[in-house]
Design an enzyme around this catalytic site. Structure first.
Site, short mmCIF file in Angstrom:
data_model
loop_
_atom_site.label_atom_id
_atom_site.label_comp_id
_atom_site.label_asym_id
_atom_site.label_seq_id
_atom_site.Cartn_x
_atom_site.Cartn_y
_atom_site.Cartn_z
N ASN A 9 0.87 -1.18 0.00
CA ASN A 9 0.00 0.00 0.00
C ASN A 9 0.91 1.22 0.00
O ASN A 9 1.49 1.56 1.02
CB ASN A 9 -0.88 -0.04 1.26
CG ASN A 9 -1.71 1.21 1.43
OD1 ASN A 9 -1.79 2.05 0.52
ND2 ASN A 9 -2.35 1.35 2.58
N TRP A 10 1.00 1.85 -1.16
CA TRP A 10 1.90 3.01 -1.27
C TRP A 10 1.32 4.28 -0.66
O TRP A 10 1.98 5.28 -0.57
CB TRP A 10 2.30 3.22 -2.74
CG TRP A 10 3.48 2.36 -3.14
CD1 TRP A 10 3.89 1.21 -2.55
CD2 TRP A 10 4.41 2.61 -4.21
NE1 TRP A 10 5.00 0.71 -3.18
CE2 TRP A 10 5.34 1.56 -4.21
CE3 TRP A 10 4.52 3.61 -5.18
CZ2 TRP A 10 6.40 1.49 -5.13
CZ3 TRP A 10 5.57 3.54 -6.10
CH2 TRP A 10 6.50 2.49 -6.07
N LYS A 11 0.03 4.24 -0.31
CA LYS A 11 -0.62 5.43 0.26
C LYS A 11 -0.37 6.63 -0.64
O LYS A 11 -0.35 6.48 -1.86
CB LYS A 11 -0.15 5.65 1.71
CG LYS A 11 -0.29 4.36 2.55
CD LYS A 11 -0.12 4.58 4.02
CE LYS A 11 -0.29 3.25 4.76
NZ LYS A 11 -0.25 3.37 6.20
N HIS A 90 -9.73 1.32 4.64
CA HIS A 90 -8.48 1.51 5.38
C HIS A 90 -8.71 2.50 6.53
O HIS A 90 -9.49 3.44 6.39
CB HIS A 90 -7.38 2.03 4.44
CG HIS A 90 -6.02 1.99 5.08
ND1 HIS A 90 -5.60 2.94 5.99
CD2 HIS A 90 -5.00 1.12 4.95
CE1 HIS A 90 -4.38 2.64 6.39
NE2 HIS A 90 -3.99 1.54 5.79
N GLU A 92 -7.07 4.87 7.60
CA GLU A 92 -6.79 6.28 7.28
C GLU A 92 -7.97 6.91 6.54
O GLU A 92 -8.21 8.11 6.66
CB GLU A 92 -5.47 6.37 6.49
CG GLU A 92 -4.28 6.13 7.42
CD GLU A 92 -3.04 5.56 6.75
OE1 GLU A 92 -2.95 5.59 5.52
OE2 GLU A 92 -2.17 5.07 7.49
N GLU A 160 -5.76 -4.85 10.45
CA GLU A 160 -4.72 -3.87 10.75
C GLU A 160 -5.07 -3.10 12.02
O GLU A 160 -5.91 -2.19 11.99
CB GLU A 160 -4.60 -2.85 9.60
CG GLU A 160 -4.22 -3.47 8.27
CD GLU A 160 -3.62 -2.42 7.33
OE1 GLU A 160 -2.50 -2.63 6.88
OE2 GLU A 160 -4.27 -1.40 7.07
N GLY A 166 2.39 2.09 10.96
CA GLY A 166 3.42 3.11 10.88
C GLY A 166 4.10 3.44 12.19
O GLY A 166 4.82 4.44 12.31
N SER A 199 2.98 -2.20 10.49
CA SER A 199 4.41 -2.31 10.79
C SER A 199 5.03 -3.65 10.39
O SER A 199 5.92 -4.15 11.07
CB SER A 199 4.70 -2.01 12.27
OG SER A 199 4.38 -0.67 12.57
N GLY A 220 2.65 -1.23 4.33
CA GLY A 220 2.69 0.18 3.96
C GLY A 220 4.11 0.64 3.69
O GLY A 220 4.66 0.41 2.61
N GLY A 221 4.70 1.29 4.68
CA GLY A 221 6.02 1.91 4.50
C GLY A 221 7.06 1.01 3.86
O GLY A 221 7.81 1.46 2.97
P1 PGA Z 1 2.64 0.22 7.67
O1 PGA Z 1 1.17 0.48 7.05
O2 PGA Z 1 3.14 -1.07 7.08
O3 PGA Z 1 3.45 1.41 7.22
O4 PGA Z 1 2.48 0.15 9.15
C1 PGA Z 1 0.28 -0.58 6.81
C2 PGA Z 1 -1.01 -0.07 6.25
O5 PGA Z 1 -1.49 1.00 6.67
O6 PGA Z 1 -1.59 -0.71 5.35
#
Ligand code: PGA
Length: 241
Positions: A9-11, A90, A92, A160, A166, A199, A220-221
């Site tokens: 997930n590149w956000k 998600h 966010e 999640e 993050g 994470s 994500g990251g």
């Molecule tokens: P993260 O994000 O791996 O940076 O914790 C995961 C996500 O929000 O899908």
């Protein structure tokens, strides 16, 4: 045998300069023993589609196919751009855009109708975790945001914990096991894959993969660079072998 999937997930990250990374990930995906999906910012889906053959996804879609919805993108548009997948619900989106379970459910339906495979995200906040409400929150999210009709072909669940996203924090392995088993028991089709997200990095991927009921990861990251994403793909393969 459930689908094993590593999704990135590149956000809100990435420009055309990052297509080189997409190409590197796509090359690795060709030989991976699990499915690899990259959920890109909408602006990068078509250029990436023109460059690589790997599975691509968006990160949100509107519940309607078209219309006066400034700034939104429909499931059909994602499909037309070359996506086969979409992340929905998600945390966010739920936090920043106030998305309710009912809105997420409508988006899931729209994505299915457009032929997209949905990665449906659920997870408790830190306050809910501390209050011991995790399982109640997850039960409500599954009941409210997953419409009837989910199959392993059209839907993947991603658990999640919001407080793990993050932050470098993750639940204890036994907590992940317990939570995934709880979610699975609530699915109308227990053959749906359940990914863990929050994470996930090269250091903890193999441990997570070895847990019962964990069918892969939403990353994500660490999905932004091939040097951190490719080891996760490898770790998940090895742990399963
Ligand atoms: P993260 O994000 O791996 O940076 O914790 C995961 C996500 O929000 O899908």
């Amino acid at each position: 045998m459930r689908r094993r999937i590593v999704a990135g997930n590149w956000k809100m990250n990435g420009t055309v300069a990052d297509l080189a990374t997409v190409a590197e990930i796509s090359a690795a995906a060709k030989t991976a023993a699990c499915e690899v999906v990259l959920c890109l910012p909408a602006t990068l889906i078509r250029p990436a589609r023109n460059l690589v053959g790997m599975e691509l996804g968006g990160q949100d879609c509107h519940a309607r196919a078209a219309g006066a919805h400034t700034g939104d993108i429909s499931a059909q548009m994602l499909r037309n751009a070359g996506a086969g997948w979409v992340i929905l619900g998600h945390s966010e989106r739920r936090r920043d855009h106030g998305e309710s379970d009912a809105q997420v459910a409508a988006k899931v339906q729209a994505a299915w109708e457009a032929g997209l495979t949905v990665i449906l995200c659920i997870g408790e906040t830190e306050a809910q975790y501390r209050a011991g409400e995790t399982l109640d929150v997850l039960a409500a999210q599954v009941a409210g945001s997953l419409p009837e009709g989910a199959t392993p072909a059209n839907t993947v669940i991603a658990y999640e914990p919001v407080w793990a996203i993050g932050t470098g924090l993750t639940p204890a392995p036994e907590e992940v096991t317990r939570t995934h088993a709880f979610i699975r028991a609530r699915l109308s089709d227990p053959a749906l894959s359940i990914l863990y997200g929050g994470s996930v990095g090269p250091a903890n991927a193999a441990l997570l993969r070895a847990l019962p009921d964990v069918d892969g990861a939403l990353v994500g990251g660490a999905s932004l660079a091939s040097k951190t994403f490719l080891p996760i793909i490898n770790a998940l393969e090895i742990a399963h072998a």
